[in-house]
Structure formats: C-alpha cells, structure tokens
Design an enzyme around this catalytic site. Structure first.
Site, PDB file in Angstrom:
ATOM      1  CD  GLU A  22      -3.740   2.955  15.508  1.00 51.45           C
ATOM      2  OE1 GLU A  22      -2.836   3.038  16.417  1.00 51.45           O
ATOM      3  OE2 GLU A  22      -3.493   3.611  14.202  1.00 51.45           O
TER       4      GLU A  22
ATOM      5  CG  ASP B 165      -2.059  -4.607  12.928  1.00 52.96           C
ATOM      6  OD1 ASP B 165      -0.987  -5.033  12.736  1.00 52.96           O
ATOM      7  OD2 ASP B 165      -2.754  -4.051  11.988  1.00 52.96           O
TER       8      ASP B 165
ATOM      9  CG  HIS C  33      -2.366  -0.864  15.195  1.00 60.65           C
ATOM     10  ND1 HIS C  33      -3.696  -1.028  15.698  1.00 60.65           N
ATOM     11  CD2 HIS C  33      -2.054  -0.731  14.019  1.00 60.65           C
ATOM     12  CE1 HIS C  33      -4.204  -0.941  14.375  1.00 60.65           C
ATOM     13  NE2 HIS C  33      -3.296  -0.943  13.487  1.00 60.65           N
TER      14      HIS C  33
ATOM     15  CE  LYS D 122       0.957  -2.123   9.330  1.00 58.66           C
ATOM     16  NZ  LYS D 122      -0.313  -2.654  10.427  1.00 58.66           N
TER      17      LYS D 122
ATOM     18  NE  ARG E 247      -1.989  -1.712   3.505  1.00 56.20           N
ATOM     19  CZ  ARG E 247      -2.406  -1.962   4.771  1.00 56.20           C
ATOM     20  NH1 ARG E 247      -3.482  -1.377   5.030  1.00 56.20           N
ATOM     21  NH2 ARG E 247      -1.717  -2.383   5.951  1.00 56.20           N
TER      22      ARG E 247
ATOM     23  CE1 TYR F 188      -5.645   2.593  10.445  1.00 53.14           C
ATOM     24  CE2 TYR F 188      -4.450   2.054   8.407  1.00 53.14           C
ATOM     25  CZ  TYR F 188      -5.557   2.241   8.824  1.00 53.14           C
ATOM     26  OH  TYR F 188      -6.586   2.380   8.298  1.00 53.14           O
TER      27      TYR F 188
END
Length: 371
Positions: A118, A270, A96, A75, A15, A94
C-alpha cells in the site's frame, strides 16, 4: 529464488497472493514457487492448477515459511505468522503499519525485510498496488451499506434507489480518490442521491466532468461535513493519507445529529478508521450499532469476493514480485524510486516516515540500506 505463498489465516480471508497465472510468470523465469496446500481454494484455484503452472505444493506450513527467501501474502501477518518470520527473509504484503504499533514492533524484532503493497507509488502520485483493492472495497462499500440500511440489520429501512414516487437515499462519500470514486459510481448506478467531499479542487473538478453533474461535488470543510452528517442516510469513509493513520472526521458527538438507522461504512478501517467510533469488525459480525447508527467496519472487505480480488491483485503485483525475485530486494528498490517507499521495516528498523512518526520511533532513510 525460493518464493512461498502461504494460506491466509485472517478471519474469512479467502484471497491468495498469486493466481496460477502469476505463478507461471515466475516459474518460467526459473524461480521456485511453493504454495501451501489448499491455499487457493477460497479463490477458486485448486492445488492442481498451481502444479500445472509449475508450483510445488507444501502441506507443512512450518517448512513453507522456514525455507522461503520471499514470502508473498495478502493481509498483514497474524501473530503465529510473525513468529515464523526471520532475518534474511523478505515479506511482501499489505501491512498498514501506521495503525498497528504492536505489529510494527513485532516485525522489527524478526529482523526481516517487510515491504508493503500500500505504500508503493507511481509516477502520477497514485498507489498502484492499493488501487485494485480500493476499487473492490469502494464498490463493495455501497453493497454493504445498502444491506445495512435494511430494517432487519438495524438500519432505517430505506431502499437505496427508492422507487417511483419515493425519493432515493442520500449517500455521502468522504474522499474522492480511488475508493471514493468507485463507491460514488456504484451508488449512482443504483440510483442514489450522491455527494462526494474532498479537499482537492482538481479532483472534484475531474469527478464533476466525468459524471456530468450526476453527482454533487463539495469542498470538504467542517461546515460541509456537519451538513452531510445531518442529511445523509449512508456515509462512506474513503479518506487515505498514504502510509499514515486515517484522520477522524466524524466524532461520537456527531452521531446524535444523524437519522436513527443511518449507516457508516468505514473503508479506512485498515488505517485506523476515519470515524471516531470505528473499530475493526469481521465478515462473521460485520456491523455494530452506537447511538442508533449502524457501523460497518470490516477490515478485509475484498476478501469476501476473493476470486475477483485475487485476480486483480496479482495483475498489479506481479511486475514487482518479478523484480524482487530476479534482482533481490536491494537492487529492485534501488532501481525503482516508486518501489522504494514500499519498504516499511528492515532488520529492526522502521524505514517509512509515516510509520515512524505514528509511534514516535526513529526512522531510517531506506536509501541508506541499498548499498
């Protein structure tokens, strides 16, 4: 504002944080967007597509990061990327962090401002930037689980929908949120026998109404979990506590109660995973077997369908990216109470309570940083 879009370097992560369409939304507002050379190829977008949208292509990754005010990723930053991040820069991706103490402390040491997709909320209590990837991951979880059930993959050799005269597989989905509903929808579409467990009665009622009794809805208790563990061929873990580590819902001891060749797909990996035996895997080696139970725990599932995922992600993020570019992070977050929870780390301080609690750190109220 000068905005950088680097190429993702996590294993099999294809991505990219912005489509050319997203780039054009920014360049037409006089922002400078710099895209790393070939960063979009995994999603089917060429450098020429980005240049046509007004972006500059940069070959040198060090220059790309060093000169950026706002860095857009998909990511969490890998170690070499963290080393490039510095004070005064804003990272939007993101993260996490509640499952990553080491990364949390490394990001604190950079002095940068780190905003997580997120943990941004909306007026309905949802997570609008997690939702598009949750839809992808939920649907992919069934594909992955169906493949893992094949005998050659270590599974029990069961076809998910069965055939006339042979019963379909039993699929249990733990969690009825965005991931869970999309997994259930996909499993139903393939003809499986589907049960969804959740602790929210209104959510179970909504699912029951929406699917008109075609799936079973069960209030999640210890007894209910034990029952589905014993009966299911495929269990999909789809639980989420926003910003926090996932609870462990299936123990190592309970694997002995499962049929040999049964499959666990942990979409919560994740956030640390919701099965005690879960550990992150990659698209190179997506599964492993413990006590004759196949585990699928790929930490970036949507990366495998990069074009769909990149388009869905950009559709969700572009209003927030535009706000950051137009206003700067302080004003953008001060003006939007739902954007504010996205702030996880700033200038060496943890600003999200769930992350601070996960590691026993002293958290800072993000509102105190907005001036």
């Amino acid at each position: 504002m000068k905005i950088a879009v680097p190429r993702e370097i996590k294993n099999h992560e294809y991505r990219i944080a912005l489509t050319p369409t997203g780039v054009r939304e920014l360049t037409e507002r006089d922002h400078q967007v710099v895209v790393q050379a070939s960063a979009g190829e995994g999603s089917g977008f060429l450098d020429a597509d980005y240049e046509a949208a007004g972006a500059t292509i940069e070959n040198d990754v060090e220059t790309l990061w060093r000169d950026a005010e706002l860095i857009l990723k998909v990511k969490e930053p890998q170690r070499e990327e963290v080393a490039r991040l510095g004070e005064g820069q804003t990272l939007f991706t993101y993260l996490h962090l509640a499952a990553e103490e080491g990364l949390t402390k490394e990001l604190m040491a950079t002095g940068a401002t780190c905003i997580a997709y997120e943990t941004i909320t909306d007026g309905q209590g949802g997570l609008p930037l997690l939702a598009p990837m949750s839809r992808v991951a939920g649907r992919m979880a069934v594909q992955a689980g169906a493949h893992a059930l094949e005998k050659a993959q270590g599974g029990s050799g069961i076809l998910l929908p069965g055939v006339p005269g042979v019963a379909p597989a039993k699929v249990a989905v733990i969690g009825g949120g965005v991931v869970g509903e999309n997994a259930a929808r996909m499993a139903l579409g393939l003809g499986a026998d589907v049960t969804v467990l959740d602790k929210s009665l209104p959510r179970l009622e909504a699912l029951d109404h929406r699917y008109q009794g075609r799936l079973y809805t069960v209030y999640s208790t210890t007894d209910a979990l034990e029952k589905v563990i014993k009966e299911s061929d495929l269990i999909i873990g789809a639980v989420l506590i926003p910003g926090a580590a996932a609870p462990k819902l299936v123990t190592r001891a309970q694997l002995a109660d499962m049929h040999p060749g049964s499959v666990l797909v942990d979409v919560a990996i994740d956030q640390g995973g919701c099965f005690e035996t879960s550990k992150p895997t990659t698209h190179d080696e997506p599964t492993y077997i413990i006590d004759e139970v196949v585990h699928y725990c790929v930490a970036n599932m949507p990366g495998a369908v990069a074009r769909t995922s990149t388009q869905a992600l950009t559709n969700a993020t572009i209003p927030f990216v535009t706000a950051l570019a137009n206003k700067g992070w302080q004003q953008a977050l001060a003006e939007d109470e739902h954007f504010l929870p996205g702030l996880n780390v700033h200038a060496g301080q943890v600003t999200h309570p769930a992350v601070a609690e996960a590691f026993g750190l002293e958290g800072v109220d993000p509102r105190s940083l907005l001036g």
